[in-house]
Enzyme design. Sequence first.
Site, PDB file in Angstrom:
ATOM      1  N   HIS A   1      -4.230  10.319  19.280  1.00 37.81           N
ATOM      2  CA  HIS A   1      -3.915  10.838  20.241  1.00 37.81           C
ATOM      3  C   HIS A   1      -3.327  12.672  19.790  1.00 37.81           C
ATOM      4  O   HIS A   1      -4.383  13.388  20.370  1.00 37.81           O
ATOM      5  CB  HIS A   1      -2.538  10.677  21.786  1.00 37.81           C
TER       6      HIS A   1
ATOM      7  N   HIS B   1      -6.774  18.246  27.038  1.00 38.83           N
ATOM      8  CA  HIS B   1      -6.223  16.813  27.273  1.00 38.83           C
ATOM      9  C   HIS B   1      -7.882  16.620  28.143  1.00 38.83           C
ATOM     10  O   HIS B   1      -7.875  17.854  28.531  1.00 38.83           O
ATOM     11  CB  HIS B   1      -5.100  16.680  28.085  1.00 38.83           C
TER      12      HIS B   1
END
Length: 478
Positions: A222, A232
């Site tokens: 991530h 995001h």
Amino acid sequence: MEGALAAKTLIVVVFAALCGAVPTTAPSQEDISKAQDYLSKFFSDVGVSAPNSATVFRSSLESFEDTLKKMQEFFHLEVTGKLDSNTLEVMSRPRCGVTDVVRYSHFDGTPKWDKPVLTYRITDYTAGLSQSEVDTTLAKALKLYSDVIPLDFKQSDSSAADIMIMFRAREHGDFSPFDGKNGVLAHAYSPGEGHGGDTHFDEDETWTLDSTGSNLFLVAAHEFGHALGLAHSQVQSALMHPTYVYVNTEGYKLPDDDRKGIQAIYGVRQTSNQPNPNPTPRPMPESAPDRCDRNLNFDAITSIHRRLYFFKDSYVWRRGSFWSGIRVNKIQSVWSGINKVDAAYENKKDNIAIFFEGDHYWGIRGKTVLPGYPKPLSAFGFPSSVAKVDAAVHVSFTGRTLLFVGRRFWSYNERWGRMDRGYPKYISREFPGIGHEVDAVFENRGYLYFSYGSTQKEYHYQRRRAVRTLSNYEWMAC
């Protein structure tokens, strides 16, 4: 130094504090205070653009209610502007600390690395794992990206490496100190000179390679997405979704939404850049998966004309009567134009089966694909954030079709051709005993069978309880 750091974008993985019991009455002042803090961090215009910028909610243009509605809409909750129990539950989940956006997204200006090879250096290791385990895990996380974009990564001992990686606790020299165990997990900077791409992990966390503690592979993958330029995503199954959730890392590949986002920045990696003077040999025929594999998992399962169809990769097994055995075919050879099935169900009343593949779906009657298909998922009534359906089943005695996406599901009214109000709902709450996610589901002789991984739960729908656990291969006449 502080001014140089402020020019970069810092991304943080946060475990939000649990709120305790979900309130069923008016929210307490503590709940309201926590909600204000949550909204100020993740849904205000201030954001967390730099490590030394205070994240304070001071917007004169948006009220608390308006901002709360924005948050509820983002997470597909009922948009009320009221601090209800479902909203508080979402706020209590572990997540990353940058402002939320839709689908895959890039940072302002779309920063990227303009070089074919990026070097990285690990200056401080965690005490919880061996050095070789950390090296291997971080290389594996970076390979998720190098597999799909024309960018390679090389570990270096040079102080001039592009990406500097460290495990440190509390204050560690970047004006963004960590806050101890179970708070901020890690943070990373967007691409650029100086501290651009640098990635820091909180050494107060328990770093592991499995579901216990903080999984280093998932957190690193991530954070490296941020270090390469991704912000995001609103897609729940995306690696870059702000909520941190453990998933099985064995054979893990970059999800479609993240792949599209990173390829939009760097382009698509070609399978080979080397000239090949020799003719390409004809590939060996692909063999069907072993149906008797004890670890067999399914992409989708449905009944069609009283036969059960089990989908796996590009193959489908058909199970008829007990004595007719199991037949296997390429999906393409049965339903032309369809290569893979993510979810499927049959509406017996209309004699139609629906196959979901990626962000679209098909209408099927027998072996014929109906005209007008495929159609986008939005035509089915899904919001734009849903890029893939995991499982589907038509419950004949209710006339409803249940559609599973991540940890939630929708209910579709076949008679009226629309989604029921009040959805999506959480799988674990509405179907106690089957877990949080579903790979495939089908109805058989009055029971629902929820498959996840290599096992499945036989479920009594009317009594709302799981009856027994089966292995997938038990359906395969092994």
